[in-house]
Design a protein around this motif. Structure first.
Motif, PDB file in Angstrom:
ATOM      1  N   TYR A 193       0.824  -1.199   0.000  1.00  0.00           N
ATOM      2  CA  TYR A 193       0.000   0.000   0.000  1.00  0.00           C
ATOM      3  C   TYR A 193       0.865   1.258   0.000  1.00  0.00           C
ATOM      4  O   TYR A 193       1.938   1.295   0.593  1.00  0.00           O
ATOM      5  N   TYR A 233      -0.300  -1.759  -5.461  1.00  0.00           N
ATOM      6  CA  TYR A 233      -1.452  -1.868  -6.354  1.00  0.00           C
ATOM      7  C   TYR A 233      -2.601  -0.973  -5.913  1.00  0.00           C
ATOM      8  O   TYR A 233      -3.553  -0.753  -6.659  1.00  0.00           O
ATOM      9  N   ARG A 234      -2.517  -0.447  -4.691  1.00  0.00           N
ATOM     10  CA  ARG A 234      -3.592   0.410  -4.197  1.00  0.00           C
ATOM     11  C   ARG A 234      -3.004   1.541  -3.361  1.00  0.00           C
ATOM     12  O   ARG A 234      -2.065   1.345  -2.585  1.00  0.00           O
ATOM     13  N   TYR A 249      -4.057   5.221  -0.950  1.00  0.00           N
ATOM     14  CA  TYR A 249      -5.076   5.953  -0.202  1.00  0.00           C
ATOM     15  C   TYR A 249      -4.593   7.385   0.035  1.00  0.00           C
ATOM     16  O   TYR A 249      -3.430   7.608   0.370  1.00  0.00           O
ATOM     17  N   GLU A 263      -5.058   1.396  -8.114  1.00  0.00           N
ATOM     18  CA  GLU A 263      -6.344   1.933  -7.675  1.00  0.00           C
ATOM     19  C   GLU A 263      -6.095   2.991  -6.604  1.00  0.00           C
ATOM     20  O   GLU A 263      -5.339   2.756  -5.654  1.00  0.00           O
ATOM     21  N   ILE A 317      -7.822   5.580  -3.780  1.00  0.00           N
ATOM     22  CA  ILE A 317      -9.029   5.788  -2.983  1.00  0.00           C
ATOM     23  C   ILE A 317      -8.836   7.006  -2.087  1.00  0.00           C
ATOM     24  O   ILE A 317      -7.804   7.148  -1.421  1.00  0.00           O
TER      25      ILE A 317
END
Length: 441
Positions: free
Chosen positions: A87, A127-128, A130, A169, A171
């Motif tokens: 992350y 891959y993600r 925040y 991605e 968020i």
């Protein structure tokens, strides 16, 4: 006109795209101004390790206040190839009183942050991502949500970005508004839906972070530096402040308080505080004088006008006796009572303590009570000595995280430079010819 744009682009990598009307730069205009060119270069031409080495060689330090090497922090991410879930978190919880640099970048240049996160995620194999955003930043939230949508629609976020095998991605998460979330493990706990208490370290987030997976956390301004470094290279970035500072690149700096022109500007490291105060902020307002100043937000030690000629970089402000912090300075004028100011600050830090450890949980409210008494002329002679002892009890190594250090720095320095104002708060009924304030020091 082209020469002016080129000069600004070379010397102001963060802000050269800003519009004069203050409106946000959406994706069409951003791409016309070389937006996402750094991301294209990273994903199409460079390896993960090459990008990390480039950032390390650039000398980029974290812009959230700690000043830790960004490239070194990236290199600490777990090398365990079997760990496919990683992350990247952007700390956009800008809760430091007197600081608003990240707000400007997110509101007006949301795609710069997204591009910085995209490159960083590619380098870290995340891959993600925040964006942990302060909930009070409503305009920033609106603009970031639109920018994330635009980036998804044009293929800069999502699956197989730019025709590669890399997918990312992003968020946006709005926090509940706690100062302690500036501590990265407390932020992780909050993101997971837990109480925002700092975690014991080791293990560090690079090994065991969000949901137990390797996690890297960077500040908004830090991430916004990445695209220009990728596009223009290490030598250019290191030369911006060459000859002025050991630190590299630029920094969002500014002054607030009762100055003539409060604001934030992108400036090279090594510029003196006096230059910012006089040439950019315009000095104090009419009939006011500068009494003290905090170089990097409310959690940094007070300095006095004699310190204005120190360079605004990590080493220079440390030599002056404070910390660069966020480099958004707060000017204190001669009409402000230091005891009242400190009481207000300590009340904030006391309220924002997570309550995990005793010195912070109990020591800060105790200090607030003593400051209230001194502020209202009801203090006792030993109160100042007790406040100084509190500064020792909450010193380095005495608390679980650095929250207390940011709280006692302003208090300790205020007593150092303005002790007489604290002494005036002692109730005269506690004094006689034999028992004076000096007797209890």
């Amino acid at each position: 006109m082209n020469r002016v744009i080129l000069r600004l682009e070379e010397t102001h990598p963060l802000t050269w795209r800003l519009r004069e009307d203050g409106q946000p730069i959406w994706i069409t205009e951003y791409q016309k101004k070389n937006g996402y060119s750094g991301a294209r270069k990273a994903i199409r031409e460079m390896s993960h390790d090459d990008i990390i080495k480039l950032v390390l060689d650039s000398g980029l330090k974290g812009r959230g206040g700690a000043g830790f090497s960004t490239g070194l922090k990236w290199s600490l991410m777990s090398k365990n190839c079997s760990e496919k879930i990683r992350y990247l978190i952007c700390n956009a919880d800008e809760m430091e009183p007197g600081t608003y640099k990240d707000r400007l970048l997110m509101e007006q240049l949301p795609h710069l942050l997204i591009e910085g996160m995209l490159i960083s995620a590619f380098a870290l194999k995340s891959y993600r991502g925040y964006i942990f955003l302060r909930s009070e930043y409503v305009k920033a939230e609106i603009n970031l949500r639109r920018a994330i949508f635009e980036a998804n629609e044009t293929g800069f976020l999502g699956r197989n970005i730019l025709g590669s095998n890399f997918s990312f991605e992003l968020i946006l998460h709005t926090g509940a508004g706690r100062y302690i979330c500036g501590e990265e493990t407390a932020l992780i706990n909050s993101l997971e839906g837990r109480r925002p208490n700092p975690r014991a370290k080791p293990p560090f987030p690079a090994e065991v972070g969000a949901w137990g997976k390797p996690t890297c956390i960077n500040n908004v301004e830090t991430l916004c530096n990445i695209p220009a470094i990728l596009e223009r290279g290490v030598n250019w970035y290191r030369n911006i402040a060459a000859g002025k500072s050991k630190d590299t690149g630029t920094k969002m700096m500014g002054f607030s308080g009762r100055v003539k022109n409060p604001g934030v500007w992108e400036l090279p490291f090594g510029i003196t505080a006096r230059e910012i105060f006089e040439d950019y902020a315009g000095g104090m307002q009419r009939r006011l004088k500068l009494k003290a100043w905090q170089p990097g937000g409310a959690g940094t030690d007070f300095l006095i006008p004699d310190h204005l000629d120190f360079p605004m970089d990590f080493e220079g402000i440390s030599k002056a006796g404070s910390r660069l912090g966020t480099a958004l300075a707060i000017a204190v004028d001669n009409e402000i009572n230091m005891v009242s100011l400190i009481r207000n600050l300590e009340e904030f830090f006391s309220r924002e303590s997570c309550g995990l450890c005793t010195p912070c949980r109990d020591g800060l409210p105790w200090g607030v009570r003593l400051l209230y008494a001194l502020e209202n002329g009801q203090g006792q002679p030993e109160d100042i000595k007790i406040l100084e002892q509190l500064c020792q009890f909450l010193g380095p190594g005495k608390t679980f995280c650095a929250h207390a250090l940011g709280a006692i720095g302003p208090l300790k320095s205020a007593i150092k430079y303005f002790r007489s104002e604290f002494e005036k708060g002692v109730n005269i009924k506690y004094l006689d010819n034999k028992y004076t304030i000096k007797n209890v020091q």
